[in-house]
Design a protein around this motif. Structure first.
Motif, PDB file in Angstrom:
ATOM      1  N   GLY A  82      83.537  83.700  13.535  1.00 31.61           N
ATOM      2  CA  GLY A  82      84.235  84.478  14.541  1.00 31.61           C
ATOM      3  C   GLY A  82      83.702  84.151  15.929  1.00 31.61           C
ATOM      4  N   ASP A  83      84.304  84.732  16.911  1.00 27.33           N
ATOM      5  CA  ASP A  83      83.896  84.459  18.295  1.00 27.33           C
ATOM      6  C   ASP A  83      82.710  85.346  18.648  1.00 27.33           C
ATOM      7  OD1 ASP A  83      83.875  83.298  20.750  1.00 27.33           O
ATOM      8  OD2 ASP A  83      85.580  84.431  21.535  1.00 27.33           O
ATOM      9  N   ILE A  84      81.570  84.976  18.081  1.00 24.79           N
ATOM     10  CA  ILE A  84      80.356  85.761  18.273  1.00 24.79           C
ATOM     11  C   ILE A  84      79.360  84.941  19.064  1.00 24.79           C
ATOM     12  CG2 ILE A  84      80.680  87.087  16.150  1.00 24.79           C
ATOM     13  CD1 ILE A  84      78.600  85.186  14.852  1.00 24.79           C
ATOM     14  N   LEU A  85      78.211  85.512  19.274  1.00 19.90           N
ATOM     15  CA  LEU A  85      77.156  84.767  19.951  1.00 19.90           C
ATOM     16  C   LEU A  85      76.828  83.500  19.171  1.00 19.90           C
ATOM     17  CD1 LEU A  85      74.632  87.626  20.770  1.00 19.90           C
ATOM     18  CD2 LEU A  85      76.263  86.562  22.325  1.00 19.90           C
ATOM     19  N   HIS A  86      76.585  82.426  19.888  1.00 20.00           N
ATOM     20  CA  HIS A  86      76.154  81.180  19.256  1.00 20.00           C
ATOM     21  C   HIS A  86      74.652  81.078  19.488  1.00 20.00           C
ATOM     22  CE1 HIS A  86      76.625  76.552  18.858  1.00 20.00           C
ATOM     23  NE2 HIS A  86      75.447  76.959  18.458  1.00 20.00           N
ATOM     24  N   LEU A  87      73.890  81.361  18.454  1.00 17.46           N
ATOM     25  CA  LEU A  87      72.440  81.321  18.545  1.00 17.46           C
ATOM     26  C   LEU A  87      71.918  80.046  17.906  1.00 17.46           C
ATOM     27  CD1 LEU A  87      71.595  84.979  17.497  1.00 17.46           C
ATOM     28  CD2 LEU A  87      71.802  84.063  19.810  1.00 17.46           C
ATOM     29  N   TYR A  88      70.799  79.575  18.422  1.00 19.68           N
ATOM     30  CA  TYR A  88      70.108  78.451  17.795  1.00 19.68           C
ATOM     31  C   TYR A  88      68.615  78.659  17.958  1.00 19.68           C
ATOM     32  CZ  TYR A  88      69.876  76.484  22.560  1.00 19.68           C
ATOM     33  OH  TYR A  88      69.651  76.278  23.894  1.00 19.68           O
ATOM     34  N   ARG A 112      79.273  63.221  11.092  1.00 22.18           N
ATOM     35  CA  ARG A 112      80.152  64.368  11.360  1.00 22.18           C
ATOM     36  C   ARG A 112      79.698  65.173  12.573  1.00 22.18           C
ATOM     37  NH1 ARG A 112      80.603  68.014   6.423  1.00 22.18           N
ATOM     38  NH2 ARG A 112      81.599  69.261   8.007  1.00 22.18           N
ATOM     39  N   HIS A 113      78.410  65.135  12.842  1.00 20.08           N
ATOM     40  CA  HIS A 113      77.868  65.935  13.943  1.00 20.08           C
ATOM     41  C   HIS A 113      78.331  65.445  15.317  1.00 20.08           C
ATOM     42  CE1 HIS A 113      75.208  62.503  13.825  1.00 20.08           C
ATOM     43  NE2 HIS A 113      74.685  62.864  14.974  1.00 20.08           N
ATOM     44  N   THR A 127      72.823  73.729  14.868  1.00 15.40           N
ATOM     45  CA  THR A 127      74.258  73.709  14.614  1.00 15.40           C
ATOM     46  C   THR A 127      74.571  72.889  13.365  1.00 15.40           C
ATOM     47  OG1 THR A 127      74.654  73.958  16.973  1.00 15.40           O
ATOM     48  CG2 THR A 127      76.510  73.250  15.644  1.00 15.40           C
ATOM     49  N   MET A 128      73.866  71.782  13.166  1.00 11.86           N
ATOM     50  CA  MET A 128      74.037  71.028  11.920  1.00 11.86           C
ATOM     51  C   MET A 128      73.691  71.901  10.719  1.00 11.86           C
ATOM     52  SD  MET A 128      72.372  67.344  12.654  1.00 11.86           S
ATOM     53  CE  MET A 128      72.816  66.359  14.049  1.00 11.86           C
ATOM     54  N   ALA A 129      72.600  72.653  10.822  1.00  8.65           N
ATOM     55  CA  ALA A 129      72.179  73.517   9.717  1.00  8.65           C
ATOM     56  C   ALA A 129      73.245  74.559   9.404  1.00  8.65           C
ATOM     57  CB  ALA A 129      70.853  74.191  10.051  1.00  8.65           C
ATOM     58  N   PHE A 130      73.932  75.058  10.419  1.00  7.58           N
ATOM     59  CA  PHE A 130      74.965  76.072  10.200  1.00  7.58           C
ATOM     60  C   PHE A 130      76.180  75.502   9.469  1.00  7.58           C
ATOM     61  CE2 PHE A 130      72.687  78.781  13.211  1.00  7.58           C
ATOM     62  CZ  PHE A 130      72.839  80.013  12.578  1.00  7.58           C
ATOM     63  N   HIS A 131      76.254  74.201   9.296  1.00 12.12           N
ATOM     64  CA  HIS A 131      77.333  73.604   8.510  1.00 12.12           C
ATOM     65  C   HIS A 131      77.057  73.684   7.008  1.00 12.12           C
ATOM     66  CE1 HIS A 131      78.883  72.106  12.296  1.00 12.12           C
ATOM     67  NE2 HIS A 131      79.990  71.804  11.653  1.00 12.12           N
ATOM     68  N   SER A 132      75.970  74.299   6.625  1.00 13.35           N
ATOM     69  CA  SER A 132      75.659  74.498   5.215  1.00 13.35           C
ATOM     70  C   SER A 132      76.658  75.467   4.589  1.00 13.35           C
ATOM     71  CB  SER A 132      74.244  75.074   5.087  1.00 13.35           C
ATOM     72  OG  SER A 132      74.010  75.506   3.776  1.00 13.35           O
ATOM     73  N   ASN A 133      76.842  75.333   3.294  1.00 16.46           N
ATOM     74  CA  ASN A 133      77.684  76.278   2.565  1.00 16.46           C
ATOM     75  C   ASN A 133      76.921  77.534   2.159  1.00 16.46           C
ATOM     76  OD1 ASN A 133      80.032  74.722   2.662  1.00 16.46           O
ATOM     77  ND2 ASN A 133      79.343  73.497   0.927  1.00 16.46           N
TER      78      ASN A 133
END
Length: 166
Positions: A82-88, A112-113, A127-133
């Motif tokens: 969703g359109d939430i905060l993007h944290l890293y 892909r990154h 952000t790459m890590a957030f592509h995990s399932n």
């Protein structure tokens, strides 16, 4: 560098539950780390989808991007969370569970990154890590009593090289 480190860690090291990365000018307090790890880093098989670090909110620097570029680079996160905060996790020190390390390596190797990188290492790795399932579990380290490292202020004249509370 970080992507290469994670690739090396994944292919060479065995029997680890987590892999971390810290800046060369970060100083670790191992007693505090082991105390932190025993309370917040569960062992396998309970260690999936875990990212640990000081959270940084990307919202403050997104304003410099055009709306179309922001949609392109944030599309995956908006669609999934969703359109939430993007944290890293801030790059001075962060830790990933092994499954997230595998996701980072897969994203880097397949290229892909390239669709969402910002060329800011700590942002891009998170952000790459957030592509995990996996369901994501971000362990925020923001209180000084939880922080097990010191990271000096860089390029500041007349300041001590290392701040220390220990």
């Amino acid at each position: 560098k970080s992507q290469t480190w994670f690739y090396c860690a994944l292919t060479v090291l065995e029997h680890f539950d987590y892999v971390g990365k810290c800046d060369s000018d970060s100083v670790l307090d191992l007693i505090k780390y082991f105390d932190f790890a025993s309370r917040h880093l569960p062992p396998a098989p309970y260690n999936e989808g875990i990212i640990v670090g000081k959270p940084v909110n990307k919202q403050w620097w997104q304003m410099a991007q055009s709306q179309s570029e922001r949609r392109k680079k944030e599309g995956f996160l908006v669609a999934r969370y969703g359109d939430i905060l993007h944290l890293y996790a801030a790059g001075q020190l962060y830790i990933l569970s092994v499954d997230l390390v595998a996701t980072v390596v897969r994203e880097a190797v397949t290229g892909r990154h390239q669709n969402y990188i910002e060329n800011i290492e700590d942002h891009d790795i998170s952000t790459m890590a957030f592509h995990s399932n996996a369901s994501m579990h971000f362990v925020f380290i923001s209180k000084s009593d939880m922080q097990f490292w010191q990271h000096p202020v860089k390029n500041k004249p007349n300041r001590p090289r290392f701040r220390s509370n220990w």
